[in-house]
Design a protein around this motif. Structure first.
Motif, mmCIF file in Angstrom:
data_model
loop_
_atom_site.group_PDB
_atom_site.id
_atom_site.type_symbol
_atom_site.label_atom_id
_atom_site.label_comp_id
_atom_site.label_asym_id
_atom_site.label_seq_id
_atom_site.Cartn_x
_atom_site.Cartn_y
_atom_site.Cartn_z
ATOM 1 N N ARG A 1 -1.277 5.482 -9.965
ATOM 2 C CA ARG A 1 -0.004 5.460 -9.045
ATOM 3 C C ARG A 1 0.595 4.175 -9.169
ATOM 4 O O ARG A 1 1.659 3.857 -8.823
ATOM 5 N N GLY B 1 -2.222 12.340 -9.053
ATOM 6 C CA GLY B 1 -2.039 11.240 -8.136
ATOM 7 C C GLY B 1 -2.762 9.852 -8.379
ATOM 8 O O GLY B 1 -2.722 8.844 -7.587
ATOM 9 N N ARG C 1 7.341 7.508 1.331
ATOM 10 C CA ARG C 1 6.255 7.501 0.266
ATOM 11 C C ARG C 1 7.460 7.835 -1.311
ATOM 12 O O ARG C 1 7.011 7.253 -2.180
ATOM 13 N N ARG D 1 -7.709 12.789 1.657
ATOM 14 C CA ARG D 1 -7.837 13.610 2.737
ATOM 15 C C ARG D 1 -9.239 13.929 3.453
ATOM 16 O O ARG D 1 -9.608 14.451 4.556
ATOM 17 N N ARG E 1 0.543 18.426 6.920
ATOM 18 C CA ARG E 1 -0.017 17.051 6.739
ATOM 19 C C ARG E 1 0.843 16.338 7.631
ATOM 20 O O ARG E 1 2.027 16.020 7.843
ATOM 21 N N LEU F 1 -3.216 3.142 -0.544
ATOM 22 C CA LEU F 1 -4.517 2.579 -0.614
ATOM 23 C C LEU F 1 -5.001 1.591 -1.695
ATOM 24 O O LEU F 1 -4.228 1.647 -2.793
ATOM 25 N N THR G 1 -6.524 12.748 -6.168
ATOM 26 C CA THR G 1 -6.792 11.632 -5.436
ATOM 27 C C THR G 1 -6.282 11.634 -4.046
ATOM 28 O O THR G 1 -7.121 11.316 -3.086
ATOM 29 N N PRO H 1 6.354 12.676 -5.044
ATOM 30 C CA PRO H 1 5.615 13.549 -3.610
ATOM 31 C C PRO H 1 6.367 14.715 -3.558
ATOM 32 O O PRO H 1 7.395 14.849 -3.705
ATOM 33 N N GLN I 1 -3.617 0.430 -11.942
ATOM 34 C CA GLN I 1 -4.384 1.579 -12.150
ATOM 35 C C GLN I 1 -4.319 2.045 -13.675
ATOM 36 O O GLN I 1 -5.285 2.483 -14.089
ATOM 37 N N LYS J 1 2.023 4.481 2.932
ATOM 38 C CA LYS J 1 1.534 3.402 1.769
ATOM 39 C C LYS J 1 0.454 3.689 0.834
ATOM 40 O O LYS J 1 -0.313 4.803 1.250
ATOM 41 N N LYS K 1 2.985 18.579 -8.464
ATOM 42 C CA LYS K 1 1.859 18.195 -9.406
ATOM 43 C C LYS K 1 0.677 19.066 -8.921
ATOM 44 O O LYS K 1 -0.009 19.386 -9.869
ATOM 45 N N ARG L 1 5.905 21.994 3.180
ATOM 46 C CA ARG L 1 4.453 22.284 2.656
ATOM 47 C C ARG L 1 3.621 22.600 3.828
ATOM 48 O O ARG L 1 3.710 21.945 4.859
#
Ligand SMILES: Nc1ncnc2c1ncn2[C@@H]1O[C@H](COP(=O)(O)OP(=O)(O)O)[C@@H](O)[C@H]1O
Length: 291
Positions: free
Chosen positions: A148, A145, A237, A94, A226, A117, A89, A67, A152, A115, A71, A182
């Motif tokens: 992950r 993203g 994260r 969001r 955020r 999803l 993603t 994070p 996946q 966490k 990226k 950020r």
């Protein structure tokens, strides 16, 4: 040819699988070739081998990294340069949260704890995004993203050929400051970073300077942070990245698809170097390194 339509369909099918074993059996293809990065360099610009003719399609690239590593910034720039969609993603999540749909409360609790999803939710959002893109005539993609987790990655590998995975690396002491710096303009959606990184060279380790990415005057009063960019959540994260996402690096490394890129500093230093390792210097007629 691996069209977005096929990919959307495949993701939908995979959402119906419940057992990891079934997924593994279905998606793990035989005969992965261990290819050197030099071999990869020759196919970067046009796409990979496999089920589709690389000349017929745009790039299928993935961005990995902690994070806050950047990226979104570099995937966005490459997306403009190569004219392929940048699909993040995190942005899809969001958007879903801001839509205040039935799922949004449940999702925001998970996201705000740092966490991951469930795959089902992520595949649903991704399928929807790919379907819309297909309708707009998009081809190729730069994913950010996703994947992950190794699961996946296995699913993605089973449904399309990924040509290249760019793994962005940045000193750990810089990552947290960058995440906390950020900001986003609530009006135009522009992404900025207020953090100034200025680390002096010491005991043989090089220094590093990264200028802040400041908003234009019109956005200054509209900046938002955020909700998952608090120190506590960023640390969680990062912990989850190390536990769940770092194995994805090995997944692609063992398949000869991973390009490690250590960011040497801010955009003016890093962008031209990234273009150089990607053999894309000639394409950079649209964007200036200093932008
Ligand atoms: N591929 C994914 N799998 C599971 N959860 C995801 C995925 N992508 C995004 N998310 C969720 O959305 C959040 C924000 O994602 P993102 O903007 O990519 O964060 P980061 O800045 O940590 O890279 C994640 O912390 C996670 O809760």
């Amino acid at each position: 040819m691996a069209t977005l339509k096929n990919l959307t369909k495949s993701f939908k099918q995979f959402r119906n699988f419940s057992s990891t074993t079934a997924i593994k059996k279905s998606v793990i293809k035989e005969g992965y070739k261990q290819q050197s990065l030099d071999d990869n360099h020759q196919r970067f610009n046009r796409g990979g081998d496999g089920e589709s003719n690389p000349k017929d399609r745009n790039v299928h690239w993935v961005f990995l990294g902690c994070p806050g590593v950047g990226k979104g910034t570099y995937a966005g720039r490459l997306s403009n340069l190569l004219n392929v969609p940048h699909i993040a993603t995190g942005d899809l999540v969001r958007e879903e949260l801001s839509s205040s749909g039935p799922l949004s409360k449940q999702l925001s609790e998970i996201v705000n704890q740092g966490k991951l999803l469930s795959d089902d939710i992520i595949f649903r959002l991704l399928s929807k995004r790919l379907e819309t893109g297909e309708g707009n005539g998009e081809s190729g993609f730069i994913l950010d993203g996703f994947p992950r987790t190794v699961r996946q990655a296995e699913i993605l590998e089973g449904v399309t050929d990924i040509d290249l995975v760019i793994n962005l690396k940045l000193r750990e002491d810089v990552i947290l400051s960058k995440c906390l710096g950020r900001r986003k303009c609530s009006q135009c959606g522009g992404n900025y970073n207020l953090a100034t990184i200025d680390i002096k060279a010491e005991n043989g380790s090089p220094g590093m300077y990264m200028a802040p990415l400041l908003p234009p005057a019109g956005c200054e009063s509209k900046l938002i942070t955020r909700s998952d960019d608090t120190e506590e959540v960023v640390k969680e994260r990062l912990r989850i990245y190390n536990e769940m996402s770092q194995p994805v690096e090995e997944f692609y490394r063992s398949r000869g698809k991973l390009l490690e890129f250590q960011l040497p500093g801010g955009i003016p230093e890093s962008w031209p170097k990234l273009l150089h390792v990607l053999n894309l210097e000639d394409h950079d007629d649209k964007q200036s390194a200093a932008a």
